[in-house]
Scaffold this active site. Structure first.
Site, PDB file in Angstrom:
ATOM      1  N   CYS A 159       0.758  -1.179   0.198  1.00 17.30           N
ATOM      2  CA  CYS A 159       0.137   0.131  -0.059  1.00 17.30           C
ATOM      3  C   CYS A 159       0.904   1.202   0.056  1.00 17.30           C
ATOM      4  O   CYS A 159       0.344   2.387  -0.313  1.00 17.30           O
ATOM      5  CB  CYS A 159      -0.906  -0.035   1.059  1.00 17.30           C
ATOM      6  SG  CYS A 159      -2.091  -1.461   1.173  1.00 17.30           S
TER       7      CYS A 159
ATOM      8  N   HIS B  50      -3.730   6.900   2.687  1.00 21.75           N
ATOM      9  CA  HIS B  50      -4.293   5.545   2.317  1.00 21.75           C
ATOM     10  C   HIS B  50      -5.498   5.187   2.782  1.00 21.75           C
ATOM     11  O   HIS B  50      -5.934   5.247   3.575  1.00 21.75           O
ATOM     12  CB  HIS B  50      -3.121   4.652   2.633  1.00 21.75           C
ATOM     13  CG  HIS B  50      -3.560   3.322   2.542  1.00 21.75           C
ATOM     14  ND1 HIS B  50      -3.837   2.879   1.129  1.00 21.75           N
ATOM     15  CD2 HIS B  50      -3.687   1.962   3.151  1.00 21.75           C
ATOM     16  CE1 HIS B  50      -4.258   1.415   0.974  1.00 21.75           C
ATOM     17  NE2 HIS B  50      -3.934   0.865   2.233  1.00 21.75           N
TER      18      HIS B  50
ATOM     19  N   ASN C 199     -10.189  -0.589  -0.501  1.00 22.21           N
ATOM     20  CA  ASN C 199      -8.553  -0.693  -0.227  1.00 22.21           C
ATOM     21  C   ASN C 199      -8.218  -1.035  -1.489  1.00 22.21           C
ATOM     22  O   ASN C 199      -8.333  -2.289  -1.896  1.00 22.21           O
ATOM     23  CB  ASN C 199      -8.148  -1.435   0.995  1.00 22.21           C
ATOM     24  CG  ASN C 199      -6.535  -1.119   1.204  1.00 22.21           C
ATOM     25  OD1 ASN C 199      -5.817  -0.905   0.364  1.00 22.21           O
ATOM     26  ND2 ASN C 199      -6.157  -1.807   2.163  1.00 22.21           N
TER      27      ASN C 199
END
Length: 331
Positions: A116, A256, A286
């Site tokens: 990520c 994020h 996500n």
């Protein structure tokens, strides 16, 4: 004395698949509910790529948008960096497939695997290559096809992830520097809390690894939550301190988009006002390496980011990896 080379951001672009998978759709697949998912994650839906699409297809569509907006051609690009943990194949790199699809044969191409945090690692890498004078124009893509590596029977992970891609183009400049600051961190002592256990040299593919679904993403959620809040809030502050900035100097934060609770906890710990935080996790879930760049592109297209603004991206991912970068929007 050699003149210092700056880095100018030319454009951004993003692309998400058409297929929408809602929480209500997931209710039919696993033992879960819209209320349970929404309350714990803030996610309402996510995008899923078609059966005939690949990671490099998503990357291509985002890249083409960025190239068109930058008013350049593929022949002008001399480096392609792809940040992903869900590549087309283990080898060769997804960047090579993207180069082929773009026909950008003047560019060297390689992948970054920082989960990520991948896009922020990519920004830092592009900055270093341009400032060194080795390359002049870099295409960076954060892209994931996470639906291909998810266990759709595991309600603790399948509700969290989605597919998408975002791109940014940088070029060398004698007069401007739009990458104001970058900060990165890594701690390999926690590799076990977020990983894909099988398929590599440590645990090669076998009938048993497939049966046990060890080629799917595994996560210890409580540990990830705790460390991510700590490291993302630290990264926000560190990136600012490196260049003598404070929260007052940042116009918009793009964290994020993993989980709304994490985003809110990071903002609280770092002392960031809610109205300065951009959120789209409810729409996409996500998307790992794609989340921050897709959010930045959307914020720009919506007018939330204006010319001259300072935007801070911050992320945390498997590795464990984390980092932040402060960008000046001048395109």
């Amino acid at each position: 004395m050699n003149k210092k080379v700056g880095v100018k951001i030319l454009s951004t672009g993003s692309f998400v698949p058409k297929k929408v998978l809602t929480n209500f759709d997931l209710e039919k697949m696993v033992e879960t509910s819209d209320e349970w998912i929404s309350e714990r994650t803030g996610i309402k839906e996510r995008r899923i790529l078609d059966k005939n699409q690949t990671t490099s297809d998503l990357a291509y569509n985002a890249a083409i948008k960025a190239i068109d907006r930058a008013n350049i051609t593929v022949d002008d690009i001399d480096m392609i960096i792809v940040a992903t943990i869900s590549p087309d194949v283990p080898m060769p790199s997804t960047a090579c497939y993207l180069q082929k699809k773009l026909k950008a044969y003047n560019a060297v191409a390689f992948d970054i695997s920082a989960a990520c945090s991948g896009f922020i690692y990519g920004v830092t890498t592009a900055k270093a290559f341009i400032e060194s004078g080795m390359y002049k124009r870099v295409l960076l893509v954060g892209v994931e096809a996470l639906s291909r590596i998810i266990d759709w029977t595991d309600r603790n992970t399948c509700v969290l992830f989605g597919d998408g891609a975002g791109a940014m183009i940088f070029e060398a400049s004698d007069t401007e520097n739009d990458i104001i600051s970058t900060y990165l961190g890594t701690n390999g002592d926690h590799t076990e809390i977020l990983n894909i256990p099988a398929g590599g040299a440590n645990n090669p593919t076998s009938e048993e690894t497939v049966k046990q679904k060890l080629h799917c993403l595994k996560m210890i959620g409580k540990e990830v939550f705790k460390i991510s809040v700590l490291k993302m809030s630290l990264s926000v502050t560190k990136a600012q301190e490196l260049v003598g900035l404070t929260d007052k100097d940042i116009d918009l934060y793009i964290p994020h988009q993993a989980n709304l609770r994490i985003i809110e906890a990071v903002a609280k710990k770092a002392g960031i006002a809610r109205e300065k935080v951009y959120i789209n996790v409810h729409k996409y879930g996500n998307m790992s390496a794609a989340t921050t760049i897709v959010a930045l592109d959307e914020a720009y297209q919506e007018g939330r980011v204006k010319k001259g603004n300072l935007v801070e991206l911050v992320a945390f991912g498997a590795g464990l990896t984390w980092g932040a970068c402060i960008l000046k929007i001048n395109f």
